[in-house]
Design a protein around this motif. Structure first.
Motif, PDB file in Angstrom:
ATOM      1  N   CYS A 229      -5.869   8.153   2.940  1.00  0.00           N
ATOM      2  CA  CYS A 229      -4.411   8.280   2.848  1.00  0.00           C
ATOM      3  C   CYS A 229      -3.940   9.701   3.106  1.00  0.00           C
ATOM      4  CB  CYS A 229      -3.943   7.820   1.470  1.00  0.00           C
ATOM      5  SG  CYS A 229      -2.178   8.041   1.251  1.00  0.00           S
ATOM      6  N   ARG A 263      -2.508   6.239  -8.733  1.00  0.00           N
ATOM      7  CA  ARG A 263      -2.496   6.549  -7.304  1.00  0.00           C
ATOM      8  C   ARG A 263      -1.204   6.040  -6.669  1.00  0.00           C
ATOM      9  NH1 ARG A 263      -3.674   5.265  -1.865  1.00  0.00           N
ATOM     10  NH2 ARG A 263      -3.422   3.076  -2.327  1.00  0.00           N
ATOM     11  N   ASP A 267       2.073   8.098  -4.901  1.00  0.00           N
ATOM     12  CA  ASP A 267       2.531   7.807  -3.542  1.00  0.00           C
ATOM     13  C   ASP A 267       3.984   7.319  -3.525  1.00  0.00           C
ATOM     14  OD1 ASP A 267      -0.035   8.431  -2.994  1.00  0.00           O
ATOM     15  OD2 ASP A 267      -0.693   6.417  -2.462  1.00  0.00           O
ATOM     16  N   CYS A 271       4.895   6.845   0.448  1.00  0.00           N
ATOM     17  CA  CYS A 271       4.058   5.897   1.188  1.00  0.00           C
ATOM     18  C   CYS A 271       4.844   5.311   2.358  1.00  0.00           C
ATOM     19  CB  CYS A 271       3.601   4.797   0.245  1.00  0.00           C
ATOM     20  SG  CYS A 271       2.730   3.464   1.067  1.00  0.00           S
ATOM     21  N   THR A 272       4.187   5.252   3.518  1.00  0.00           N
ATOM     22  CA  THR A 272       4.838   4.704   4.704  1.00  0.00           C
ATOM     23  C   THR A 272       4.363   3.285   5.008  1.00  0.00           C
ATOM     24  OG1 THR A 272       3.123   5.585   6.127  1.00  0.00           O
ATOM     25  CG2 THR A 272       5.024   7.001   5.723  1.00  0.00           C
ATOM     26  N   ASP A 273       3.536   2.735   4.135  1.00  0.00           N
ATOM     27  CA  ASP A 273       2.985   1.394   4.331  1.00  0.00           C
ATOM     28  C   ASP A 273       2.171   1.316   5.627  1.00  0.00           C
ATOM     29  OD1 ASP A 273       2.653  -0.995   3.016  1.00  0.00           O
ATOM     30  OD2 ASP A 273       4.257  -2.028   4.074  1.00  0.00           O
ATOM     31  N   CYS A 274       1.453   2.393   5.931  1.00  0.00           N
ATOM     32  CA  CYS A 274       0.694   2.444   7.188  1.00  0.00           C
ATOM     33  C   CYS A 274      -0.514   1.522   7.151  1.00  0.00           C
ATOM     34  CB  CYS A 274       0.246   3.870   7.483  1.00  0.00           C
ATOM     35  SG  CYS A 274      -1.054   4.472   6.382  1.00  0.00           S
ATOM     36  N   GLY A 275      -0.993   1.205   5.947  1.00  0.00           N
ATOM     37  CA  GLY A 275      -2.112   0.273   5.838  1.00  0.00           C
ATOM     38  C   GLY A 275      -3.478   0.903   5.996  1.00  0.00           C
ATOM     39  N   CYS A 277      -5.105   2.661   3.925  1.00  0.00           N
ATOM     40  CA  CYS A 277      -5.872   2.500   2.681  1.00  0.00           C
ATOM     41  C   CYS A 277      -6.580   1.145   2.673  1.00  0.00           C
ATOM     42  CB  CYS A 277      -4.959   2.657   1.462  1.00  0.00           C
ATOM     43  SG  CYS A 277      -3.403   1.759   1.587  1.00  0.00           S
TER      44      CYS A 277
HETATM   45  S1  SF4 Z   1      -0.115   2.564   3.142  1.00  0.00           S
HETATM   46 FE1  SF4 Z   1      -0.671   4.538   4.114  1.00  0.00          FE
HETATM   47  S2  SF4 Z   1       0.657   6.064   3.148  1.00  0.00           S
HETATM   48 FE2  SF4 Z   1       0.696   4.213   1.854  1.00  0.00          FE
HETATM   49  S3  SF4 Z   1      -0.903   4.539   0.301  1.00  0.00           S
HETATM   50 FE3  SF4 Z   1      -1.859   3.415   2.009  1.00  0.00          FE
HETATM   51  S4  SF4 Z   1      -2.745   5.007   3.350  1.00  0.00           S
HETATM   52 FE4  SF4 Z   1      -1.282   6.011   1.967  1.00  0.00          FE
END
Ligand code: SF4
Ligand code: SF4
Ligand code: SF4
Lengths: 329, 143
Positions: A229, A263, A267, A271-275, A277
């Motif tokens: 992340c 955690r 965030d 958090c940008t919800d990039c996925g 993680c």
């Molecule tokens: S979705 Fe992306 S920004 Fe959000 S916690 Fe997961 S890795 Fe981090």
């Protein structure tokens, strides 16, 4: 011209003209359904750069202050410049890192990647249980081949769930694009955007507790989700603190929950919800169920959408006199 | 009568609610003795880690009290705190914490009466919920 060719040409040009010291991108890894991060410092290396449906990582995680200190020594420049390839979500994390003073806007050259979503690795492997030798992408389908045998899947069916509710697929900030921008999904104010979160919110406290206990029950506390992340850059993460020790080291349900709750809270509003993680998790734990709640709350409570505007301060670094306060007596 | 006596970790801001507790005591307003008070410099000082720490260590409830909006000794600490508490309360209750275990109030140092009243309400609400059962760190059971 193919996107990959354009991408490589851009990278080569930047390196040859000395406008950047390195280009951070993806290259194919030893497994067909995976790519790996790659720092190209020469034009020849730039030929290895790729962008496809398996670029699940968020490269912003590698934009560390170290990187900006340790450019090519022969460049003689004090502060190296780095080009980075960025999907829509990655660019929002870059905005967030700049807002948090990790580096300055002019230290990064952003090569925008028009993104139509990432393929979920578990779904790909389920579609081709024998394994995958190569993946070819054509008109919204993925052709998975193994020993001459081909399995064709439609990309929509194997998309990661975060890509289905993506609010911006083209980078919000960029210096140039590696291809034509793709149409947006217009999910930002879609009524179903947070349907998954609303479903959990509707449960009773006991059912919620049960739901999350099951959700994280396989977690091994490997911290791959944290390491993947771009928000998790603390020199000492709370999980490693020992005086006091905020969270136990075991995989007892209460320790696992404490890790995930804190955690997710760290965030919140970031958090940008990039996925990235979830994509990194070896146990396929959908831990975005926690972070998506904070995205929904930040939106409903403060009208905040992460990483959309370089000129805004982060939401927990400011306040509004009219912030929600009904829960306080 | 054998009623359940909850243990409530109470974070009180030095500049207001802590003074209010003092005033309530000096004025001999009665309130039940279920609180374990932690004196803090500002409600903004309270972090998610502290709140979860209290819960993990078996607190039946956590109550945080600071200065009214506009009255913060540090001008705006409680405004930042409000955003943080909103997000945290939502997240914890979303994950299974019963509504009511985590409580917040604004009480100025002149509000001894309000302090005693809120203390009653907080304690009764948590008493109704019964002993805490979630997120508690217990020693591993070994055979
Ligand atoms: S979705 Fe992306 S920004 Fe959000 S916690 Fe997961 S890795 Fe981090
Ligand atoms: S989980 Fe929290 S403390 Fe750990 S690295 Fe991420 S933001 Fe920092
Ligand atoms: S990556 Fe998966 S298994 Fe590892 S700590 Fe995160 S949720 Fe747990």
């Amino acid at each position: 011209m193919e996107l990959n060719d354009t991408l490589r040409d851009i990278a080569k040009k930047l390196l040859e003209e000395g406008r950047v010291d390195a280009v951070l991108g993806f290259r194919q890894s030893s497994l067909a359904h995976m790519t790996e991060p790659f720092l190209a410092t020469t034009a020849e290396q730039a030929d290895q750069l790729v962008f496809n449906s398996c670029c699940r990582m968020n490269l912003a995680v590698y934009l560390t202050p170290d990187l900006f200190r340790s450019g090519r020594p022969e460049s003689g420049k004090k502060s190296p410049r780095v080009a980075v390839t960025a999907k829509g979500c990655d660019s929002r994390n870059i905005v967030t890192q700049i807002q948090e003073n990790r580096y300055k806007r002019d230290q990064v050259h952003i090569i925008g990647l028009p993104c139509t979503g990432m393929a979920d690795k578990a779904k790909l492997l389920a579609a081709a249980p024998e394994g995958i030798d190569t993946i070819t992408e054509k008109n919204g389908t993925l052709i998975l081949s193994r020993d001459g045998k081909e399995t064709v899947v439609s990309k929509t069916e194997v998309l990661q769930s975060n890509c289905l509710s993506c609010i911006i697929r083209n980078p919000v900030i960029r210096d140039e694009m590696a291809g034509d921008p793709v149409p947006e999904l217009d999910m930002d104010s879609h009524p179903d955007r947070f349907a998954d979160v609303a479903e959990i919110e509707a449960l009773s406290p006991a059912d919620k507790a049960g739901f999350f206990e099951t959700l994280v029950s396989d977690c091994t506390r490997c911290y791959a989700c944290r390491n993947a992340c771009p928000l998790c850059y603390c020199p000492v993460c709370f999980v490693d603190e020992s005086r006091p020790q905020w969270v136990g080291k075991t995989i007892a349900p209460t320790d696992v929950m404490a890790f995930h709750l804190l955690r997710a809270f760290h965030d919140a509003g970031r958090c940008t919800d990039c996925g990235a993680c979830e994509a990194a998790c070896p146990m396929d734990i959908p831990m975005r169920a926690f972070t998506r709640k904070t995205i929904k709350d930040a939106r409903e409570g403060f009208g905040w959408e992460t990483g959309m505007d370089l000129n805004l301060r982060p939401p927990l670094d400011r306040f509004d006199l009219k912030d929600p306060g009904d829960f306080i007596r | 009568m054998n009623q359940f006596e909850p243990k409530i970790i109470t974070f009180l801001c030095n500049w207001c609610s802590y003074g209010a507790a003092d005033l309530a005591g000096v004025s001999r307003f009665q309130y039940p003795p279920n609180m374990r008070v932690v004196r803090i410099p500002c409600s903004g000082r309270v972090s998610a880690k502290m709140i979860l720490h209290a819960i993990r260590n078996g607190a039946d409830g956590v109550w945080i009290s600071g200065c009214h909006p506009g009255d913060c000794h540090y001008i705006e600490g409680n405004y930042y705190a409000r955003r943080k508490f909103y997000l945290l309360k939502e997240l914890l209750e979303y994950s299974g914490l019963e509504p009511g275990r985590l409580q917040f109030s604004w009480i100025s140092s002149a509000e001894g009466v309000k302090f005693a009243e809120v203390a009653h309400e907080v304690i009764e609400k948590i008493r109704d919920l019964g002993p805490a059962s979630r997120f508690i760190k217990r020693l591993p059971e070994v055979a």
